[in-house]
Design a protein around this motif. Structure first.
Motif: not given
Length: 124
Positions: A89-93, A96-98, A100-111
């Motif tokens: 479960e922790l590995t899956a979480a 999932e965080c990685l 999300k972090n990648g997606a957030h990084k992309t959004v931040i770069e776009d912003l």
């Protein structure tokens, strides 16, 4: 002849008395030895009974310890199984965080890129 017989009878009687005394001494010694051996036997029987009790107690203790060990092994197996599930479960979480972090990084770069364009547009 009578004197010889009396002399022989006296010798035989002396030997008989000596043999009787020796027999009495040997009998007394044998009686003492038998009594001592009987006491030692009783003592050995008592020690054997005590040892039997110790062995019985040790066997019971061993059974208790074996039962506790089996229960501990079962409990450990259950805990390990639960830990494996939790680890998955922790590995899956984490994955999932990685993501999300990648997606957030992309959004931040776009912003940041948009900010740069907006500032450039405002300056022109």
């Amino acid at each position: 002849l009578v004197a010889d017989c009396k002399s022989n009878a006296a010798d035989v009687e002396a030997k008989l008395n000596k043999t009787t005394a020796t027999l009495a001494e040997n009998t007394a010694q044998c009686d003492a030895d038998v009594k001592q051996l009987q006491e030692e036997k009783q003592e050995a029987v008592g020690r054997a009974a005590a040892n039997d009790e110790v062995v019985k107690d040790l066997k019971q203790n061993l059974q208790v310890i074996e039962k506790q060990m089996d229960e501990s092994e079962d409990e450990s197996e259950e805990k390990m199984a639960a830990m494996v599930v939790q680890l998955k479960e922790l590995t899956a979480a984490k994955e999932e965080c990685l993501v999300k972090n990648g997606a957030h990084k992309t959004v931040i770069e776009d912003l940041e890129s948009n900010i740069g364009r907006c500032e450039k547009s405002l300056n022109t």
